[in-house]
Scaffold this motif. Sequence first.
Motif, PDB file in Angstrom:
ATOM      1  N   LEU A  49     -12.044  -5.016 -11.380  1.00 20.51           N
ATOM      2  CA  LEU A  49     -11.903  -3.569 -10.516  1.00 20.51           C
ATOM      3  C   LEU A  49     -10.849  -3.427  -9.826  1.00 20.51           C
ATOM      4  O   LEU A  49     -10.910  -4.225  -8.639  1.00 20.51           O
ATOM      5  CB  LEU A  49     -13.139  -3.166 -10.152  1.00 20.51           C
ATOM      6  N   PHE A  50      -9.502  -2.907 -10.248  1.00 19.49           N
ATOM      7  CA  PHE A  50      -8.608  -2.984  -9.187  1.00 19.49           C
ATOM      8  C   PHE A  50      -8.557  -1.752  -8.431  1.00 19.49           C
ATOM      9  O   PHE A  50      -8.516  -0.708  -8.767  1.00 19.49           O
ATOM     10  CB  PHE A  50      -7.270  -2.904 -10.282  1.00 19.49           C
ATOM     11  N   VAL A  51      -8.430  -2.299  -7.231  1.00 25.45           N
ATOM     12  CA  VAL A  51      -8.211  -1.123  -6.134  1.00 25.45           C
ATOM     13  C   VAL A  51      -6.821  -1.339  -5.123  1.00 25.45           C
ATOM     14  O   VAL A  51      -6.710  -2.403  -4.856  1.00 25.45           O
ATOM     15  CB  VAL A  51      -9.388  -1.303  -5.110  1.00 25.45           C
ATOM     16  N   ARG A  52      -6.045  -0.364  -5.427  1.00 31.31           N
ATOM     17  CA  ARG A  52      -4.771  -0.548  -4.539  1.00 31.31           C
ATOM     18  C   ARG A  52      -5.010   0.400  -3.324  1.00 31.31           C
ATOM     19  O   ARG A  52      -5.258   1.379  -3.067  1.00 31.31           O
ATOM     20  CB  ARG A  52      -3.648   0.012  -5.502  1.00 31.31           C
ATOM     21  N   PHE A  53      -4.367  -0.550  -2.315  1.00 29.11           N
ATOM     22  CA  PHE A  53      -4.381   0.073  -0.924  1.00 29.11           C
ATOM     23  C   PHE A  53      -3.113  -0.057  -0.195  1.00 29.11           C
ATOM     24  O   PHE A  53      -2.750  -1.062  -0.069  1.00 29.11           O
ATOM     25  CB  PHE A  53      -5.483  -0.594  -0.041  1.00 29.11           C
ATOM     26  N   SER A  54      -2.488   1.051  -0.018  1.00 31.32           N
ATOM     27  CA  SER A  54      -1.042   1.295   0.477  1.00 31.32           C
ATOM     28  C   SER A  54      -1.224   1.474   1.953  1.00 31.32           C
ATOM     29  O   SER A  54      -1.848   2.526   2.443  1.00 31.32           O
ATOM     30  CB  SER A  54      -0.179   2.073  -0.168  1.00 31.32           C
ATOM     31  N   ALA A  55      -1.121   0.524   2.806  1.00 28.86           N
ATOM     32  CA  ALA A  55      -1.410   0.548   4.321  1.00 28.86           C
ATOM     33  C   ALA A  55      -0.632   1.778   4.971  1.00 28.86           C
ATOM     34  O   ALA A  55      -1.051   2.254   6.101  1.00 28.86           O
ATOM     35  CB  ALA A  55      -1.079  -0.766   5.127  1.00 28.86           C
ATOM     36  N   TRP A  56       0.712   1.980   4.349  1.00 29.48           N
ATOM     37  CA  TRP A  56       1.479   3.001   4.771  1.00 29.48           C
ATOM     38  C   TRP A  56       1.050   4.253   4.735  1.00 29.48           C
ATOM     39  O   TRP A  56       1.323   5.131   5.480  1.00 29.48           O
ATOM     40  CB  TRP A  56       2.802   3.109   4.122  1.00 29.48           C
ATOM     41  N   GLN A  57       0.166   4.595   3.829  1.00 31.50           N
ATOM     42  CA  GLN A  57      -0.687   5.926   3.748  1.00 31.50           C
ATOM     43  C   GLN A  57      -1.582   6.283   4.773  1.00 31.50           C
ATOM     44  O   GLN A  57      -2.171   7.245   4.947  1.00 31.50           O
ATOM     45  CB  GLN A  57      -1.178   5.840   2.139  1.00 31.50           C
ATOM     46  N   PHE A  58      -2.228   5.279   5.248  1.00 25.26           N
ATOM     47  CA  PHE A  58      -3.041   5.227   6.408  1.00 25.26           C
ATOM     48  C   PHE A  58      -2.519   5.054   7.745  1.00 25.26           C
ATOM     49  O   PHE A  58      -3.356   4.739   8.626  1.00 25.26           O
ATOM     50  CB  PHE A  58      -4.305   4.512   6.094  1.00 25.26           C
ATOM     51  N   ALA A  59      -1.300   4.752   7.811  1.00 28.17           N
ATOM     52  CA  ALA A  59      -0.599   4.391   9.061  1.00 28.17           C
ATOM     53  C   ALA A  59      -0.686   5.283  10.329  1.00 28.17           C
ATOM     54  O   ALA A  59      -0.898   5.041  11.244  1.00 28.17           O
ATOM     55  CB  ALA A  59       0.879   3.965   8.697  1.00 28.17           C
ATOM     56  N   GLY A  60      -1.012   6.357   9.976  1.00 30.37           N
ATOM     57  CA  GLY A  60      -1.264   7.552  10.999  1.00 30.37           C
ATOM     58  C   GLY A  60      -2.527   7.578  11.663  1.00 30.37           C
ATOM     59  O   GLY A  60      -2.608   8.095  12.578  1.00 30.37           O
ATOM     60  N   CYS A  61      -3.664   6.748  11.165  1.00 30.64           N
ATOM     61  CA  CYS A  61      -5.102   7.031  11.541  1.00 30.64           C
ATOM     62  C   CYS A  61      -5.177   5.909  12.774  1.00 30.64           C
ATOM     63  O   CYS A  61      -4.298   4.984  12.675  1.00 30.64           O
ATOM     64  CB  CYS A  61      -5.895   6.840  10.473  1.00 30.64           C
ATOM     65  N   ASP A  62      -6.113   6.173  13.413  1.00 31.33           N
ATOM     66  CA  ASP A  62      -6.278   5.224  14.701  1.00 31.33           C
ATOM     67  C   ASP A  62      -6.700   3.863  14.058  1.00 31.33           C
ATOM     68  O   ASP A  62      -6.352   2.811  14.668  1.00 31.33           O
ATOM     69  CB  ASP A  62      -7.261   5.952  15.680  1.00 31.33           C
ATOM     70  N   LYS A  63      -7.651   3.905  13.188  1.00 25.96           N
ATOM     71  CA  LYS A  63      -8.310   2.583  12.785  1.00 25.96           C
ATOM     72  C   LYS A  63      -7.748   2.464  11.109  1.00 25.96           C
ATOM     73  O   LYS A  63      -8.514   2.954  10.230  1.00 25.96           O
ATOM     74  CB  LYS A  63      -9.722   2.779  12.750  1.00 25.96           C
ATOM     75  N   LEU A  64      -6.897   1.636  10.757  1.00 28.66           N
ATOM     76  CA  LEU A  64      -6.318   1.435   9.533  1.00 28.66           C
ATOM     77  C   LEU A  64      -7.359   0.604   8.761  1.00 28.66           C
ATOM     78  O   LEU A  64      -7.375   1.038   7.476  1.00 28.66           O
ATOM     79  CB  LEU A  64      -4.955   0.679   9.695  1.00 28.66           C
TER      80      LEU A  64
END
Length: 338
Positions: free
Chosen positions: A56-71
């Motif tokens: 099961l492939f899950v792609r997580f781009s940290a830049w999409q969540f860079a604005g939240c306090d808890k990445l």
Amino acid sequence: FMRQEMTRREESERRLGHQPPRAPRGWGLLQALWLLAFYRPVVTEGHLRRKNIRFLFVRFSAWQFAGCDKLWAGLVTTLCDSVRQHFGALPLGVYRVMGARPRFADGFSQREWVLKRGACLKLWAVVAVLVVGVALLLVALLLPQLKEHQVLKVVGGAITSVSGSGLILGAFSVLKHVLISQKHRIEQLTNSDKFAGQLGFMSKVRREVEALVDFLAFMEIFERRRFRVVLEITSLDTCYPEKVAGVLNAMNTLLSRANTPFIFILAVDPSVIVPCLEQSGCMKGLADSGYLYLSRTVTLPFSIPEMGARSRLRCLEAAVETREDLMYRIITGNVEQR
């Protein structure tokens, strides 16, 4: 490569005459719900020897969540949401209410399902009480000589309402877990006003992850295959230092159990990540340098060699492709997967 290996193993198991895999779709969904409600899965020696596997492939781009306090919360919610989308909300919701954690077999028995006698007795008791209450109401309403007596009606109505409320509460719990996902619950915990001083917050998130791992173990036995969740983490070297350290700590938390089915692929530039780790406060008392801390987290490090002229030309051609060409590539990729 992983998809090709997955297909090759399933073909090999089919040629050897082993039981074919099944999916929670159609009739398989009803089977899965029945087993979730009344049976406990057992990890047997035969199950551990199964060769077929599903990635099961899950792609997580940290830049999409860079604005939240808890990445790191974005990483956990992405994982929960991807598993929910793959298996469906109904099986996961039923498991949260009625499912049982898989246990290991006592010996070399190949029995993979054990009846949950306690759940069956409770259900039969509630149904029996409900039948008795309905019968008392019918007797009090239909027999002429008992129509004037209110005691039988009150007793029958009370028994019916109590037993019926138990069934309604169970159905409501399943519906609540179907409608409210784990992603939404973790986001609510993160957005709470008491988040900064909330005792045991990480333990609640850990319980959500452990429930997800146990659900995957249940689906492994049901589908007659093993699962590996591959999380591809990219763009982490474009985030702030404290958030980088939080994602690495979340990875260590998810991998803390010995039987976790997670595989992390961390695509980063070490020359950028190491200064971020050294600037954050996560390394105090743990390591002398960022490279040492990173080596403790990454199990199998490898580097991609510098691109040659032909590879650069290929990337340039892909970059100047039109939107229609990119969409056509997606369609042909789906055909190849089938």
